[in-house]
Enzyme design. Structure first.
Site, mmCIF file in Angstrom:
data_model
loop_
_atom_site.group_PDB
_atom_site.id
_atom_site.type_symbol
_atom_site.label_atom_id
_atom_site.label_comp_id
_atom_site.label_asym_id
_atom_site.label_seq_id
_atom_site.Cartn_x
_atom_site.Cartn_y
_atom_site.Cartn_z
ATOM 1 N N GLY A 163 0.810 -0.758 0.271
ATOM 2 C CA GLY A 163 -0.107 0.342 0.104
ATOM 3 C C GLY A 163 0.960 1.280 0.112
ATOM 4 O O GLY A 163 2.014 1.056 0.619
ATOM 5 N N SER A 164 -0.188 1.719 -0.008
ATOM 6 C CA SER A 164 0.800 3.640 -0.095
ATOM 7 C C SER A 164 -0.018 4.787 -0.273
ATOM 8 O O SER A 164 -1.328 4.552 0.549
ATOM 9 C CB SER A 164 1.466 3.908 -2.074
ATOM 10 O OG SER A 164 0.668 4.557 -2.710
ATOM 11 N N GLY A 165 0.491 5.738 1.229
ATOM 12 C CA GLY A 165 0.009 7.234 1.002
ATOM 13 C C GLY A 165 0.328 8.414 1.313
ATOM 14 O O GLY A 165 1.682 8.184 0.575
ATOM 15 N N GLY A 166 -0.057 9.093 1.945
ATOM 16 C CA GLY A 166 1.236 10.409 2.313
ATOM 17 C C GLY A 166 2.291 10.746 2.174
ATOM 18 O O GLY A 166 2.887 11.446 1.228
ATOM 19 N N GLY B 193 4.378 7.856 1.566
ATOM 20 C CA GLY B 193 5.436 6.960 1.295
ATOM 21 C C GLY B 193 4.380 5.427 0.789
ATOM 22 O O GLY B 193 3.503 6.009 0.926
ATOM 23 N N VAL C 124 4.831 0.712 1.343
ATOM 24 C CA VAL C 124 4.675 -0.271 1.804
ATOM 25 C C VAL C 124 4.710 -1.596 1.187
ATOM 26 O O VAL C 124 4.167 -1.589 0.125
ATOM 27 C CB VAL C 124 3.788 -0.536 3.071
ATOM 28 C CG1 VAL C 124 4.205 -1.735 4.470
ATOM 29 C CG2 VAL C 124 4.293 0.865 4.310
ATOM 30 N N ASP D 207 -2.347 7.995 13.199
ATOM 31 C CA ASP D 207 -3.100 8.244 11.601
ATOM 32 C C ASP D 207 -3.630 6.336 12.478
ATOM 33 O O ASP D 207 -3.130 5.732 11.495
ATOM 34 C CB ASP D 207 -2.333 7.994 10.549
ATOM 35 C CG ASP D 207 -2.879 7.806 9.182
ATOM 36 O OD1 ASP D 207 -3.970 7.741 9.457
ATOM 37 O OD2 ASP D 207 -2.298 7.070 8.622
#
EC number: 2.7.11.1
Length: 194
Positions: A54-57, A59, A61, A187
């Protein structure tokens, strides 16, 4: 007057490139972990990324293998819009490395240098908690990725009251521990609970 010379876990106190450090002439800046985190540097030859989880704001993973064990690898990207926030996020996450609790993911290794990608602010290797998040359990959703060889082992039925109490107890225990260490999780959501 005295100067507090204790180690600082934040690189924000370091001078910018080309500036002097406490009036000392030009010193080559080497990006490295603070001394109290030196034990957890990454052995890059032993790391094999498998696939994106997954990815987010801040970075992405990845699921990976490190020294023969399955791990999660978080690559913190350099954020051109909010570089300070991405640096603070990286160092705040590393501050948790010294902690040990059954309901807090353990950090295995970390580095501020990434040989394969210079756009990364740093890399954190954490214990792999599995693919099934509380979000998957609640909503009965499928795969985190399209990779069928890494299927989720979630019970897609309804979340029972007993299961909800167990999850709640574990979440509260983890948060109480973090708060006792003066750390706040910014988060917290079902997708981040494994």
């Amino acid at each position: 007057s005295s100067v507090n010379a204790r180690p600082c876990s934040s690189p924000l106190v370091c001078p910018a490139k080309g500036e002097n450090f406490f009036g000392v002439g030009n010193v080559a800046r080497i990006r490295r972990l603070p001394p109290h985190l030196a034990w957890c540097s990454i052995d890059w030859d032993q790391l094999c990324l498998l696939h994106l989880l997954g990815s987010g704001g801040f970075g992405s993973v990845y699921k990976a293998i490190y020294h023969g064990a399955t791990v999660a690898v978080k690559k913190v990207k350099r954020c051109s819009k909010n570089h300070l926030a991405s640096r603070q996020s990286f160092w705040a996450e590393l501050n948790v490395a010294r902690l040990g609790h059954n309901n807090v993911v353990r950090i295995v290794a970390a580095s501020t240098c990434t040989p394969a990608s210079q756009d990364s602010l740093g890399t954190i290797i954490m214990e792999y908690a599995g693919n099934c998040t509380l979000h998957h359990v609640i909503y009965g959703t499928g795969y985190l990725t399209g990779n069928n060889s890494d299927s989720l082992k979630c019970d897609h039925g309804f979340l029972s009251t007993a299961q909800a109490v167990i999850y709640s107890h574990d979440i509260v225990a983890g948060l109480m521990f973090l708060h006792s260490q003066l750390i706040v999780h910014l988060d917290l959501k079902p997708a981040n609970i494994f």
